[in-house]
Design an enzyme around this catalytic site. Structure first.
Site, PDB file in Angstrom:
ATOM      1  N   SER A 223       0.813  -1.217   0.000  1.00  0.00           N
ATOM      2  CA  SER A 223       0.000   0.000   0.000  1.00  0.00           C
ATOM      3  C   SER A 223       0.844   1.264   0.000  1.00  0.00           C
ATOM      4  O   SER A 223       0.503   2.256  -0.663  1.00  0.00           O
ATOM      5  CB  SER A 223      -0.938   0.009   1.205  1.00  0.00           C
ATOM      6  OG  SER A 223      -1.799  -1.104   1.187  1.00  0.00           O
ATOM      7  N   HIS A 278       0.953   4.613   4.421  1.00  0.00           N
ATOM      8  CA  HIS A 278       0.265   5.293   3.329  1.00  0.00           C
ATOM      9  C   HIS A 278       0.765   6.731   3.189  1.00  0.00           C
ATOM     10  O   HIS A 278       1.084   7.190   2.084  1.00  0.00           O
ATOM     11  CB  HIS A 278      -1.244   5.313   3.575  1.00  0.00           C
ATOM     12  CG  HIS A 278      -1.859   3.951   3.615  1.00  0.00           C
ATOM     13  ND1 HIS A 278      -3.148   3.735   4.079  1.00  0.00           N
ATOM     14  CD2 HIS A 278      -1.378   2.730   3.262  1.00  0.00           C
ATOM     15  CE1 HIS A 278      -3.429   2.446   3.994  1.00  0.00           C
ATOM     16  NE2 HIS A 278      -2.371   1.817   3.509  1.00  0.00           N
TER      17      HIS A 278
END
Length: 300
Positions: A223, A278
C-alpha cells in the site's frame, strides 16, 4: 460553444460541427477520435476543413477535446503517444506483461510470499518484517530505534524493503496488485525501469520506516508503494501529460488515507490500517516527482 448540428449535405446522416483552416493538421486528432470509437469524417470545402460526426451527442465533448488539442502542446504530445503506443487499445491503457516486467515480477513475488508465509502466519513472515519482533524489544520508540540499529548493523538491510511484500489477507494483496499494475506499469513504460525501481525503493524505505517508528514491526503490504506511485503520477502529470488515470482517483485515495487516521475503519470492523505507511509512501512519491523531472521524450 453550443452547437446546433445540421444534417450533412452528403445525405449520409452525419452532422457538421466545425470548420477549421486547412493549414491545421488534424491527422493526429482524427486518429485519436477513431481510437475512442467516435465515428467521424473530415472533408474539405472552399479552402476549409469540415469535421462531421455520426452522433450529434458527441459534438460538445469533441469540440472541447479539439480546443485542448489545438491550444495545448502537452495534450498534442499525449494524443500522439496514445496513437503510436502499442500499450493503448481504443485509447485505453492496456499493457501486456512484456511492457512492464518489473511491475509484474514485484506482484508475482508478493503473491508467492503471501502463500509461503500463510498470509503472515509462518516463521518466514518474521524474515520479511523490518525487524524480527521475536528477537528485539520494540514497545517504545527508543527500543524500536535501537532494534533497527542492531538489525542493520547485522547486515539485514533488505528489511527496509521486504515489508512491502508481506500481506495478511488475499483481498489486501489483490487490491494492491491491481493498483500497482495499473499505475506502476505506466511509469515503467513512459519513464523507464530505472525510474520505477528508484521510486519503489524510496517509497518502500520511507513508508516502512515511518510506520515502524509509529507502531512497530507488525505491518506489511504494498500500500505504501501504491500511494507513492499514485503521488508521483499525479504530481509529475502536472508537468508533462502522459499517464492515464481518472482524476477522482487521487481524491478518493487521499480521502481514504485521511479516514484511516480516524476510528471509523475499526468501528466498521475493518481493523487498523497502516496509515503512516500510506502517508509516508504518498509523500515520498510527491518528493520523487519534484526531484526527478519527466523524461524529455516519452517512449512511443
Amino acid at each position: 460553444m453550443a452547437i446546433k448540428p445540421k444534417t450533412a449535405s452528403q445525405g449520409d446522416g452525419m452532422y457538421r460541427v466545425k470548420q477549421i483552416d486547412t493549414d491545421i493538421d488534424l491527422i493526429g486528432f482524427s486518429t485519436w477520435l477513431r481510437e475512442q470509437g467516435v465515428e467521424h469524417r473530415i472533408t474539405e470545402e472552399g479552402g476549409q476543413q469540415v469535421l462531421w460526426l455520426e452522433d450529434s451527442a458527441h459534438a460538445e465533448p469533441v469540440l472541447r477535446a479539439m480546443e485542448q488539442y489545438l491550444e495545448d502542446p502537452g495534450v498534442r504530445e499525449a494524443v500522439t503517444t496514445v496513437n503510436e503506443s502499442p500499450v493503448f487499445v481504443r485509447g485505453r491503457w492496456q499493457p501486456s506483461p512484456r511492457h512492464a516486467p518489473i511491475v509484474l515480477a514485484s506482484i508475482v513475488f508478493a503473491v508467492v510470499m503471501a502463500w509461503l508465509t500463510g498470509l503472515g502466519q509462518t516463521q518466514l513472515a518474521y524474515v520479511l518484517m523490518i525487524i524480527d519482533p521475536q528477537q528485539h524489544d520494540w514497545n517504545t520508540v527508543g527500543q524500536r530505534m535501537s532494534a533497527l540499529t542492531e538489525t542493520f548493523a547485522g547486515g539485514e538491510l533488505w528489511r527496509l524493503i521486504t515489508p512491502a511484500f508481506l500481506h495478511f489477507s488475499w483481498p489486501h494483496i489483490i487490491f494492491n496488485s491491481v493498483m500497482l499494475w495499473f499505475l506502476g506499469s505506466q511509469i515503467e513504460w513512459f519513464d523507464g525501469r530505472g525510474r520505477l525501481i528508484a521510486l519503489f525503493f524510496v517509497t518502500s524505505v520511507l513508508s516502512n520506516s515511518l510506520q515502524f517508528v509509529v507502531s512497530g514491526p507488525l505491518f506489511g503490504g504494498l500500500s505504501g508503494v501504491v500511494y507513492g506511485v499514485l503521488g508521483y503520477c499525479w504530481l509529475s502529470q502536472q508537468r508533462q501529460v502522459r499517464f492515464q488515470f481518472p482524476p477522482a482517483l487521487i481524491v478518493f485515495a487521499v480521502a481514504w488515507m485521511l479516514i484511516g487516521f480516524t476510528p471509523l475503519p475499526v468501528m466498521l470492523g475493518m481493523g487498523s490500517m497502516a496509515n503512516e505507511a500510506h502517508l509516508g509512501g504518498f509523500l515520498a512519491g510527491l518528493l520523487m516527482a519534484v526531484l526527478m523531472p519527466p523524461p524529455k521524450k516519452s517512449p512511443a
